[in-house]
Scaffold this motif. Structure first.
Motif: not given
Ligand SMILES: [Fe+2]
Length: 312
Positions: A116, A118, A133, A202
């Motif tokens: 998926h 985010d 991230f 990821h």
């Molecule tokens: Fe995630």
């Protein structure tokens, strides 16, 4: 770094923290999981039962000194801002604990089934167009403990379209079926930090081992790319502890305990919402009276008791 990050959608900063620094960062976070002081406590069997247990910025309130080992660590902050090409804002401070058995269910696990990204246009965390991230593993993410796998280049499948003067529409990619996706293991070790484009696909793999797999998952957005709703509110103690050159990372904070957290229910955040209504001639709607003068239409905000996550 920049070239590789733009091509692959991720870059691993190897050995940027010493093991002693990682342990110092992990200590209050592990302690909070041990005493049940985390956001997903009431969502299912408690830690150390298998599950995906997680915790927001609450750990920063009593342990603000860990900011300098994480969000404001010079190597992390400099890399994030270099890749953005502008100042960053902390968007999420999320600790994830995956004990042995996490990610495994009754059915055999299929690699790729949990892939998926985010991007969440309706939520405070995830509704950015320029974001990334920074993941700090507290242990080696081995094949047994469960690697954080990534699909190199997959961030390029999503396109941020030109702005209409107000918003950038996003042509969001669809994640392929498990057998069609190529996931690689970036072999994250304790002391490494992986930076990942927010649109990168990821998947964390299950924990087949016999020890906890845990780490810190931070998100940053570029200053020029705010969330569609928000902001996330942090404890003021973290803003206070930051050196002058890093205070801009946490601009929105409160000292009355009303930062983003789930306790018995969702708490913290924004007390009042204001509406900006503009016509095609750029005229704004304002209300006024003798007591308050002119102001935007406004309403007291309330918590959504059904919210599963307090990231707003
Ligand atoms: Fe995630």
């Amino acid at each position: 770094m920049k070239e590789e990050f733009e091509k692959n959608g991720y870059y691993v900063l190897r050995n940027v923290l010493t093991h002693e620094e990682v342990d110092r960062l992990a200590k209050p976070i592990r302690a909070a999981f041990n005493r049940g002081d985390y956001d997903t406590l009431k969502k299912g069997p408690a830690y150390p039962a298998p599950g995906i247990h997680s915790m927001g910025p609450r750990v920063l309130e009593g342990n603000p000194e860990i900011a300098e080992l994480s969000l404001a660590h010079p190597a992390i902050m400099e890399a994030v801002q270099e890749l953005f090409g502008e100042p960053a804002t902390l968007a999420q401070y999320w600790s994830i604990m995956r004990p042995p058995g996490a990610g495994l269910g009754d059915e055999p696990y299929i690699k790729g089934s949990g892939a998926h990204y985010d991007y969440k246009p309706w939520r405070c965390v995830g509704s950015y167009v320029k974001w990334m991230f920074a993941v700090v593993p507290f242990v080696d993410y081995t094949e047994t403990a469960g690697p954080l796998t990534v699909a190199p280049g997959s961030h390029l499948e999503t396109t941020v379209l030109p702005s209409d003067g107000r918003v950038h529409p996003v042509d969001a990619a669809q994640v392929p079926k498990p057998h069609e996706i190529t996931l690689v293991d970036p072999s994250l070790k304790k002391g490494d930090v992986v930076l990942m484009n927010g649109f990168l696909w990821h998947e964390p793999l299950p924990n087949y081992g016999n020890s906890d797999r845990c780490g810190l998952y931070m998100k940053f957005h570029a200053k020029s790319s705010p969330p569609a709703c928000g902001p996330t509110i942090y404890p003021s103690s973290v803003h206070e502890v930051l050196p002058e050159g890093a205070k801009h990372l946490v601009p929105y904070h409160r000292s009355d305990g009303q930062y983003a957290a789930v306790r018995d229910g969702a708490v913290g955040g924004v007390d009042e919402a204001q509406l900006l209504i503009e016509d095609s001639d750029d005229k704004l709607l304002v209300l006024g009276n003798d007591t308050d003068g002119w102001h935007l239409p406004r309403i007291a905000s309330t918590q959504d008791e059904t919210a599963a996550n307090q990231d707003f």
